[in-house]
Design a protein around this motif. Sequence first.
Motif, short mmCIF file in Angstrom:
data_model
loop_
_atom_site.label_atom_id
_atom_site.label_comp_id
_atom_site.label_asym_id
_atom_site.label_seq_id
_atom_site.Cartn_x
_atom_site.Cartn_y
_atom_site.Cartn_z
N SER A 163 0.83 -1.20 0.00
CA SER A 163 0.00 0.00 0.00
C SER A 163 0.86 1.25 0.00
O SER A 163 1.47 1.59 1.01
N LEU A 164 0.89 1.92 -1.13
CA LEU A 164 1.53 3.23 -1.23
C LEU A 164 0.91 3.95 -2.41
O LEU A 164 0.28 3.32 -3.28
N TRP A 179 2.25 -2.56 4.42
CA TRP A 179 2.97 -1.30 4.21
C TRP A 179 4.48 -1.51 4.32
O TRP A 179 4.94 -2.40 5.05
N GLY A 191 3.25 5.16 7.08
CA GLY A 191 2.14 6.02 6.66
C GLY A 191 0.78 5.44 6.97
O GLY A 191 -0.17 6.20 7.21
N GLY A 192 0.65 4.13 6.96
CA GLY A 192 -0.64 3.50 7.17
C GLY A 192 -1.19 3.62 8.57
O GLY A 192 -2.38 3.35 8.80
N ARG A 199 1.41 13.96 8.41
CA ARG A 199 1.76 13.68 7.01
C ARG A 199 1.96 15.00 6.26
O ARG A 199 1.26 15.29 5.29
N ASP A 222 -2.50 13.05 -1.47
CA ASP A 222 -3.34 12.09 -0.75
C ASP A 222 -4.79 12.20 -1.17
O ASP A 222 -5.49 11.19 -1.36
N TRP A 268 -10.82 3.76 2.19
CA TRP A 268 -9.84 4.83 2.38
C TRP A 268 -9.95 5.39 3.79
O TRP A 268 -11.05 5.74 4.24
N SER A 305 -4.62 6.79 3.86
CA SER A 305 -4.09 5.58 3.22
C SER A 305 -5.21 4.58 3.01
O SER A 305 -6.28 4.67 3.62
N ASP A 333 7.50 9.62 2.56
CA ASP A 333 7.11 9.14 3.89
C ASP A 333 8.17 9.38 4.97
O ASP A 333 7.92 9.10 6.15
#
Length: 388
Positions: free
Chosen positions: A103-104, A125, A129-130, A137, A144, A158, A164, A312
């Motif tokens: 996930s990115l 991840w 970030g998750g 952030r 985003d 989401w 994320s 990140d």
Amino acid sequence: MRVALLTTTQHGHLNPYVPAVNALRAAGSEVELLLLSADGGALDERRRQALGEVRVHAVGQVEMAPWSGDPAKIGPMLRSSPVADRTAEVIRATAPDFVLVDSLPVTASAMAGTQASGVPYGMIWANLGGVCPSEHRRGRWAYDEQVGDYLTEHGVLWSKRTHSARSPILNLMPTIAALVGDDAVTDDGVELVGLPGAPGTRGDEVAFPALDRLDPGRPVVYVSFGTIFHRRPDLLRTVITGAAETGAQVIASVGDLAGELALPDTVITAPYLPQREVLERADVFVTHGGYNSVAESIRAGTPMLVIPLAVDQPVQAYFVGRAGFGTALEPADVTGQAVTDAVADLLDPARDYRARLRAAQPQCGDSAARTAELVIGAIETLQRKVEQ
């Protein structure tokens, strides 16, 4: 049981997922690697060998430059990308029982394709970030929002609190409570699975005999800005010379920049270093804050000076400071004296950085083994529901 893992060719993503693939295979699963080529990158032969008997499928190309450009162009770029259709096509053709998606933001089109395939999937991840609250952030809001709008249009969950993606089935964060603490957003189904960087072949190992020549009576400072962000010769030179002013022995990974840096003869440089091995000898690590580097430093018990450069990395810098595992400097604030002072502080045993890192060691675990366990458990649960 067949599992597909979807990620990119970037070192920071392949490195932690090679052990995850091998852990899945050791647990009896067949594994299909779905690979997005980032900026034309490819799976090199050493990593291919480290992956063993795994089938590799190309699902498209992603370019990194647009993610530092006009944010308004991200949404249209994602919507016009062929990656979503190609990903869905490959998943349907390989027919896995489950897909684990890295996930990115740059994999957003592949996430949409995974959702469209109809095959159950989970998120994992390669950064923090998750679980990072959105207020930390910084600088990523416009990007985003574009990614979030695109994914929700395609039925992907989401998280507005972390900006994320989420899976309705399984969300795996390779970290520990000692690092992220109560600030982590985990009450929407995210499970902490331990740190990446446990012992094991990843395909990036190199020899570094200079380690044997170090003076055991002097502290060692290791400097590395990773494989993507190292091309900042002025910043790198300032950091290395500032660290050397403490009287420590400095080892630096500098890519192809050695000829441009004009460093003191006492500094040991190499294009690429066996990072886990070097960190075991280092007393301080000066890093850009890539998550694999942070995790490996925690495993080694090595305090960090984080100088976050992009994407990140400010998230990791925030959590390292929150946990007391090190400190941070903004790139604009980097001077030789600032680095000297920060490194001297990290070397001071009275500051307790190492004590906090030692206390975290029992939590480190093996994120690859735990990931395999949870993925297989999720598949078995899904299969039982079908049988009922």
